[in-house]
Design a protein around this motif. Structure first.
Motif, PDB file in Angstrom:
ATOM      1  N   LEU A 553       0.836  -1.205   0.000  1.00 29.40           N
ATOM      2  CA  LEU A 553       0.000   0.000   0.000  1.00 29.40           C
ATOM      3  C   LEU A 553       0.867   1.249   0.000  1.00 29.40           C
ATOM      4  N   ILE A 554       1.914   1.252   0.813  1.00 28.85           N
ATOM      5  CA  ILE A 554       2.806   2.408   0.880  1.00 28.85           C
ATOM      6  C   ILE A 554       3.471   2.640  -0.474  1.00 28.85           C
ATOM      7  N   LEU A 555       3.948   1.565  -1.103  1.00 34.25           N
ATOM      8  CA  LEU A 555       4.611   1.703  -2.401  1.00 34.25           C
ATOM      9  C   LEU A 555       3.639   2.179  -3.472  1.00 34.25           C
ATOM     10  N   LEU A 556       2.475   1.526  -3.561  1.00 34.36           N
ATOM     11  CA  LEU A 556       1.502   1.901  -4.587  1.00 34.36           C
ATOM     12  C   LEU A 556       0.938   3.298  -4.335  1.00 34.36           C
ATOM     13  N   GLY A 557       0.720   3.643  -3.071  1.00 30.44           N
ATOM     14  CA  GLY A 557       0.206   4.966  -2.750  1.00 30.44           C
ATOM     15  C   GLY A 557       1.181   6.065  -3.141  1.00 30.44           C
ATOM     16  N   THR A 558       2.465   5.837  -2.863  1.00 31.47           N
ATOM     17  CA  THR A 558       3.479   6.831  -3.223  1.00 31.47           C
ATOM     18  C   THR A 558       3.575   6.996  -4.728  1.00 31.47           C
ATOM     19  N   VAL A 559       3.626   5.880  -5.445  1.00 27.35           N
ATOM     20  CA  VAL A 559       3.714   5.942  -6.902  1.00 27.35           C
ATOM     21  C   VAL A 559       2.444   6.560  -7.494  1.00 27.35           C
ATOM     22  N   GLY A 560       1.290   6.161  -6.952  1.00 30.44           N
ATOM     23  CA  GLY A 560       0.030   6.722  -7.452  1.00 30.44           C
ATOM     24  C   GLY A 560      -0.070   8.219  -7.248  1.00 30.44           C
ATOM     25  N   HIS A 561       0.400   8.696  -6.106  1.00 31.33           N
ATOM     26  CA  HIS A 561       0.385  10.129  -5.853  1.00 31.33           C
ATOM     27  C   HIS A 561       1.271  10.873  -6.855  1.00 31.33           C
ATOM     28  N   VAL A 562       2.433  10.327  -7.132  1.00 28.73           N
ATOM     29  CA  VAL A 562       3.333  10.971  -8.093  1.00 28.73           C
ATOM     30  C   VAL A 562       2.696  11.014  -9.476  1.00 28.73           C
ATOM     31  N   GLU A 574      -5.348  18.133  -4.750  1.00 26.93           N
ATOM     32  CA  GLU A 574      -4.410  17.142  -4.207  1.00 26.93           C
ATOM     33  C   GLU A 574      -4.795  16.707  -2.797  1.00 26.93           C
ATOM     34  N   HIS A 575      -5.480  17.570  -2.076  1.00 28.07           N
ATOM     35  CA  HIS A 575      -5.898  17.201  -0.728  1.00 28.07           C
ATOM     36  C   HIS A 575      -6.773  15.947  -0.741  1.00 28.07           C
ATOM     37  N   GLN A 576      -7.569  15.783  -1.802  1.00 27.79           N
ATOM     38  CA  GLN A 576      -8.406  14.585  -1.884  1.00 27.79           C
ATOM     39  C   GLN A 576      -7.556  13.326  -1.988  1.00 27.79           C
ATOM     40  N   THR A 577      -6.418  13.414  -2.686  1.00 22.51           N
ATOM     41  CA  THR A 577      -5.517  12.256  -2.793  1.00 22.51           C
ATOM     42  C   THR A 577      -4.990  11.865  -1.430  1.00 22.51           C
ATOM     43  N   TRP A 578      -4.544  12.841  -0.650  1.00 26.13           N
ATOM     44  CA  TRP A 578      -3.989  12.526   0.673  1.00 26.13           C
ATOM     45  C   TRP A 578      -5.078  12.068   1.634  1.00 26.13           C
ATOM     46  N   TYR A 579      -6.269  12.639   1.541  1.00 28.72           N
ATOM     47  CA  TYR A 579      -7.361  12.163   2.388  1.00 28.72           C
ATOM     48  C   TYR A 579      -7.664  10.691   2.094  1.00 28.72           C
ATOM     49  N   PHE A 580      -7.650  10.351   0.814  1.00 26.23           N
ATOM     50  CA  PHE A 580      -7.909   8.961   0.432  1.00 26.23           C
ATOM     51  C   PHE A 580      -6.793   8.043   0.941  1.00 26.23           C
ATOM     52  N   LEU A 581      -5.548   8.475   0.814  1.00 22.68           N
ATOM     53  CA  LEU A 581      -4.424   7.626   1.220  1.00 22.68           C
ATOM     54  C   LEU A 581      -4.412   7.380   2.721  1.00 22.68           C
ATOM     55  N   ILE A 926      11.355   9.372  -0.007  1.00 26.08           N
ATOM     56  CA  ILE A 926       9.936   9.566  -0.307  1.00 26.08           C
ATOM     57  C   ILE A 926       9.632  11.020  -0.662  1.00 26.08           C
ATOM     58  N   ARG A 927      10.527  11.945  -0.267  1.00 18.96           N
ATOM     59  CA  ARG A 927      10.354  13.343  -0.655  1.00 18.96           C
ATOM     60  C   ARG A 927      11.021  13.634  -1.995  1.00 18.96           C
ATOM     61  N   SER A 928      12.141  12.935  -2.278  1.00 12.89           N
ATOM     62  CA  SER A 928      12.869  13.176  -3.523  1.00 12.89           C
ATOM     63  C   SER A 928      12.110  12.641  -4.730  1.00 12.89           C
ATOM     64  N   PHE A 929      11.380  11.563  -4.539  1.00 11.12           N
ATOM     65  CA  PHE A 929      10.678  10.934  -5.659  1.00 11.12           C
ATOM     66  C   PHE A 929       9.672  11.877  -6.307  1.00 11.12           C
ATOM     67  N   PRO A 930       8.722  12.471  -5.558  1.00 10.06           N
ATOM     68  CA  PRO A 930       7.771  13.381  -6.226  1.00 10.06           C
ATOM     69  C   PRO A 930       8.409  14.652  -6.752  1.00 10.06           C
ATOM     70  N   VAL A 931       9.444  15.167  -6.075  1.00  8.28           N
ATOM     71  CA  VAL A 931      10.103  16.384  -6.558  1.00  8.28           C
ATOM     72  C   VAL A 931      10.736  16.139  -7.919  1.00  8.28           C
ATOM     73  N   SER A 932      11.461  15.032  -8.045  1.00  8.37           N
ATOM     74  CA  SER A 932      12.122  14.717  -9.318  1.00  8.37           C
ATOM     75  C   SER A 932      11.107  14.509 -10.424  1.00  8.37           C
ATOM     76  N   ALA A 933      10.060  13.743 -10.121  1.00  6.71           N
ATOM     77  CA  ALA A 933       9.037  13.489 -11.130  1.00  6.71           C
ATOM     78  C   ALA A 933       8.323  14.772 -11.539  1.00  6.71           C
ATOM     79  N   TYR A 934       8.074  15.655 -10.570  1.00  8.59           N
ATOM     80  CA  TYR A 934       7.349  16.878 -10.885  1.00  8.59           C
ATOM     81  C   TYR A 934       8.188  17.836 -11.720  1.00  8.59           C
ATOM     82  N   ILE A 935       9.490  17.845 -11.482  1.00 12.43           N
ATOM     83  CA  ILE A 935      10.366  18.692 -12.290  1.00 12.43           C
ATOM     84  C   ILE A 935      10.329  18.260 -13.753  1.00 12.43           C
ATOM     85  N   ILE A 936      10.375  16.953 -13.983  1.00  9.98           N
ATOM     86  CA  ILE A 936      10.275  16.447 -15.358  1.00  9.98           C
ATOM     87  C   ILE A 936       8.912  16.809 -15.954  1.00  9.98           C
ATOM     88  N   LEU A 937       7.884  16.712 -15.127  1.00  7.88           N
ATOM     89  CA  LEU A 937       6.526  16.988 -15.592  1.00  7.88           C
ATOM     90  C   LEU A 937       6.363  18.447 -16.026  1.00  7.88           C
TER      91      LEU A 937
END
Length: 982
Positions: A553-562, A574-581, A926-937
């Motif tokens: 769940l932790i792995l899929l939730g992190t990847v899904g959020h990204v 985005e708040h809805q994503t975190w509320y769901f998680l 877990i903080r570096s993953f979304p930052v890196s992905a978002y920069i590419i995005l």
């Protein structure tokens, strides 16, 4: 070189911060051009077009108005003037709008809707860069061509009173000025009185041409109390009376002048339903723009609805009205109703000047400008205009001349609209080279973290970092030479400015050496992974360890959020994503607990087998440690299938009920603050509590919340800290009562409202005292190797000091958020993490998830408008930049900081010696993953329609989150070193 996991992760995050800063510097572009008014003035105005005849109009038209008064009311929403509040509180303005000699517009302000960029847009006609939201705190001098500079160059005398931002943007431009600070939001009376006190004297004088008044009180009321506050109505009435005074004075003065005067009423931006601004909601971008002058004739019964225009249109209109050149970089178009009463030749002359200016700007901006529809329309308009001039000079006053003039006018207006729209899309350019360099650094750090997982999460929590070998390797030198060659080629051939190229060769060379070293480290780690054949295992020490449902769940939730960050709607909500998680996490924990209770026998057999493995692996440790410490280490470090059979009575029932209690708390918090975009307009419990009609209910809730906060926090504090915490929380209530948010039991109403400076500083004393006590205990535990409990108490006291500061800076209706945050932390620590024996990685991710969810429970969003800048002035009697910025940042990120602080305190007291290292590494990853992905995005979506309104604010939030992560990781590392020495 061997490094602990925490130290390695902290170094990686610090390097990543540098990469993100470089990327942000390239991503947020500066305006394409920046010309001074002097240079522009040297260019002669475009002559009147002619077709076979010589035009006798080659100079700028004379001014249309003798004097211009600009009355700018900060945060004036359009519905404050054109809606029911305008009818009720601004009767004179309403009369002018409906029946008077005026033209009314709804001017749209582009994001970011903060003061400094909006002033630039009003005076230059250009669209400022999004990075101006940061420069808004300390505005540099405006070098771009603007109306103020043109007026000064033309010898016009300008007087200014109000927001000191104008004085920073236009230094030495005003013959007389008096500035007021725009950031001390608790003041909404003196800040306007300091402007109005000069008004009578200025209106009686005749030695000025332009008078600018910038009133801040309305904006300050919005920040503190919101748009529904009764103070809004009083302030609007005050502004209406000031407008009436100015208008009547200008009318009486016109008897002695040949030209009429012009009064401009406008707002720089609006305010959201929470009273803030900065984003792109309708309430924030729609502002009133009213041009009032006796030159505007209105027939009886002529009722006009306000027309929608762009805020940038005012610059061209003011320039024409004052007889000045239109600012060179203006993308706005002339407000035609301001000149519609003039003869046809003058109308066409004004429209031609504006169209020529936009066409020149298009030629400088777009290489293929001839193919642009607006440029083609401009050429057609100019040709028709020449034909009209030929007929006009022949003194042909027939109906043919009038019809042709009407056609030319319509063609010009269409060309202006198309040109303005085209230029609005081309106002800035990206520094792609700086973006690429920053992205490479960030991706190298992320790759290195991912490849280091097997070693970093091992029992030893150490990894071999190849620091020396890459430096002397052939790959390092080849990479460095290639990067240096690319740098030389790019910097010598770049046509536009590049930040990375502007750095010194020593600094740029250091960055390229860093990139080369990171690449060598990545190659080395990748080679090791392929040799060992291990990358993602639950525990590197046990190759047969399996991933649990919670881990998946932790792995899929992190990847899904990204992945969700790729859609603008998911970013806005985005708040809805975190509320769901977090809700799903609670259900997963509930599943683990009930499965353990219902399948106790099977779990006990699995636990026995697992404990045998742990005893077998712990044999070497028993040889070096005494039995007690080895068993302690074993029980903390070996995580097997938990058994709750040992729990009895109340404790067992609390373990079973905790996930459901947490779910209920989260559901209640969702009703407190509506956030995001889609549902932000809906009423919520927070707005209900903040209204003046429910002040008694808010007072009771705030008092109960402060009592519960003390109960939850004081249990592990020293006696001195308990006393300080109690007095500090009492001071928090006194502060809120002093500024009128809550009531004391003996008060009927807030008659004596103050700024609460003494009360807030009283609380600050106790905050600093508690933090000092905690820091002293930490140093004591490290220097003299005191009892382990001294360190845990010190950490808890630091955490308690941060809680007290958060209580002071939180708005009263948000105190329940802090209460439920502390309650959930207590339940999770005592009834979830301990009984279920979660490892450090799982506990870290849970803290991170809840920290993110509570960031939105506070009422925050990915819009800048939800930043509560009033928190930055709690206890300050004047604007002081560094304390104000720190307090605002802490108030915004209070919950993520508190959850990170609780994580350090919990792991230091409950877990093994390697737990802090594991936690630091997981937190960084877990903080570096979304930052890196978002920069590419955002790089791939940099030309997206919502890049500035949705994606860019989120990028700033991600950068700030990463900065907080770096601070947390450094603190983790310091605590880990303390553990090691102990």
């Amino acid at each position: 070189m061997r490094l602990g996991s925490g130290t390695f992760a902290a170094c990686c995050v610090v390097v990543e911060v540098l990469g993100v800063v470089l990327f942000l510097r390239g991503f947020f572009p500066a305006p394409v051009r920046s010309f001074s008014g002097t240079k522009h003035q040297a260019e002669p105005p475009a002559p009147e077009p002619s077709a076979g005849s010589t035009s006798n109009w080659t100079k700028l038209p004379p001014p249309l108005f003798s004097k211009v008064v600009i009355m700018l009311i900060d945060a004036l929403r359009d519905d404050f003037v054109f809606g029911s509040k305008g009818v009720k509180f601004m009767p004179y303005t309403t009369y002018l709008v409906e029946k008077g000699a005026s033209h009314s517009f709804v001017a749209e302000a582009k994001p970011p809707t903060v003061t400094m960029p909006r002033i630039k847009a009003l005076m230059t006609g250009s669209l400022p860069g999004f990075i101006d939201v940061v420069r808004n705190l300390n505005s540099p001098a405006l070098l771009e061509d603007n109306v103020i500079a043109q007026a000064k160059a033309a010898g016009k005398r300008i007087i200014f009173y109000g927001d000191e931002t104008w004085m920073k943007l236009f230094p030495k431009h005003f013959v007389e000025y008096d500035g007021t600070t725009s950031y001390f939001v608790s003041d909404y009376t003196e800040v306007d009185e300091n402007v109005t006190r000069h008004l009578d004297k200025a209106l009686k004088r005749g030695d000025w041409d332009v008078l600018i008044l910038h009133y801040l009180g309305l904006d300050h009321i919005g920040h503190v109390s919101g748009p529904s506050s009764p103070l809004i109505g009083r302030k609007l009435s005050e502004m209406d009376s000031i407008l009436m005074k100015i208008h009547t004075s200008l009318l009486s003065e016109e008897r002695e002048t040949l030209l009429p005067n012009l009064l401009v009423l406008c707002g720089d931006h609006g305010m959201s339903e929470t009273g803030s601004h900065g984003a792109s909601s309708m309430e924030e971008v729609n502002t009133p723009l009213i041009l009032i002058s006796s030159a505007f004739e209105r027939k009886p019964g002529d009722v006009r609805r306000p027309e929608h225009v762009q805020q940038t249109d005012l610059a061209a209109t003011l320039a024409i009205g004052l007889g000045l050149p239109i600012p060179k970089n203006s993308v706005g178009s002339l407000l035609f109703p301001a000149i519609e009463g003039k003869p046809m030749r003058e109308q066409l002359r004004f429209l031609h000047l504006n169209t020529v200016q936009l066409a020149k700007l298009l030629q400088e901006t777009v290489p293929s400008y001839k193919k642009e529809p607006g440029f083609e329309q401009f050429k057609i308009s100019e040709r028709l205009h020449g034909n009209w001039i030929r007929l006009y000079l022949e003194e042909n006053n027939s109906e043919v001349l009038f019809n042709l003039g009407t056609k030319v006018r319509k063609q010009y207006l269409d060309a202006l609209k198309t040109l303005s729209l085209s230029l609005s899309r081309q106002v800035a350019q990206y520094d792609v080279y700086s973006m690429v360099v920053g992205t490479i650094v960030v991706l190298e750090v992320l790759t290195l973290l991912l490849l280091s997982i097997p070693q970093a999460l091992s029992n030893k929590a150490e990894l071999e970092v190849p620091l020396l070998s890459p430096v002397f390797s052939l790959l390092f030198y080849l990479t460095f030479l290639v990067l240096s060659a690319i740098h030389v080629i790019v910097c010598t051939s770049a046509e536009s400015s590049c930040y990375f190229c502007s750095l010194s060769w020593l600094t740029a060379g250091g960055v390229m050496m860093l990139i080369s070293a990171l690449l060598c480290a990545v190659v080395s780690a990748l080679t090791k992974v392929f040799v060992d054949g291990k990358l993602l295992s639950k525990n590197a020490a046990h190759s047969n360890a399996q991933w649990s449902e919670l881990d998946l769940l932790i792995l899929l939730g992190t990847v899904g959020h990204v992945l969700s960050l790729g859609a603008s709607s998911f970013i806005e909500e985005e708040h809805q994503t975190w509320y769901f998680l977090v809700s799903t996490l609670c259900l997963a924990l509930c599943h683990d607990i009930y499965r353990n209770c219902l399948l106790g026998d099977d779990c006990e057999l699995q636990r026995s087998l697992h404990m045998e493995e742990c005893f077998g692996s712990a044999t070497p440790a028993l040889q070096d440690k005494n039995a007690g410490s080895a068993v302690l280490e074993l029980n903390r470090g070996c995580k097997g299938p938990p058994s709750l059979d040992a729990l009895r009575g109340f404790e067992k029932w609390m373990v079973l009920a905790s996930p459901w209690v947490i779910l209920i708390c989260c559901r209640l918090l969702r009703s407190l603050n509506q956030t995001g975009v889609q549902w932000a307009h809906r009423p919520d419990l927070g707005l209900w509590l903040a209204s003046s009609d429910h002040k008694t209910a808010l007072s009771v809730l705030a008092a109960l919340s402060l009592v519960v906060i003390f109960t939850l926090v004081q249990r592990r504090c020293s006696l001195a800290s308990k006393v300080a915490m109690a007095l500090g929380l009492l001071g928090v209530y006194c502060y809120r009562a002093a500024i009128g948010n809550v009531l004391f039991p003996w008060q009927q109403d807030n008659k004596d409202i103050s700024k609460g400076i003494i009360e807030a500083r009283f609380v600050y004393v106790f905050v600093l005292g508690i933090l000092f006590t905690g820091t002293k205990d930490l140093l004591k535990s490290q220097v003299i190797a005191a009892d382990f409990t001294v360190k845990t108490v010190g950490l808890w006291e630091i955490y308690s000091g941060l809680v007290l500061l958060a209580a002071l800076l939180s708005r009263p209706h948000n105190l329940p958020v802090l209460v439920l945050s502390l309650l959930i932390q207590t339940l999770m620590a005592k009834f979830v993490w301990k009984p279920l024996r979660h490892d450090a990685a799982e506990i870290t991710v849970m803290h991170y998830w809840f920290g993110q969810a509570f960031f939105y429970f506070q009422g925050n969003s990915n819009n800048i408008a939800t930043v509560d800048i009033s928190a930055g002035f709690v206890g300050l009697d004047a604007y002081v930049e560094i304390p104000a910025m720190f307090l605002t940042a802490f108030a915004t990120y209070a919950e993520p900081v508190l959850w990170a602080s609780h994580l350090v305190s919990f792991l230091s007291s409950e877990a093994s010696s390697s737990a802090l290292s594991h936690a630091c590494f997981c937190y960084a990853l877990i903080r570096s993953f979304p930052v890196s992905a978002y920069i590419i995005l955002v790089t791939s979506l940099r030309y997206h329609l919502f890049i500035w309104s949705v994606f860019s604010p989120k990028l700033l939030y991600e950068g700030m989150h990463l900065l907080i992560t770096a601070a947390v990781c450094v603190f983790f590392t310091a605590m880990d070193q303390t553990n090691t020495k102990s």
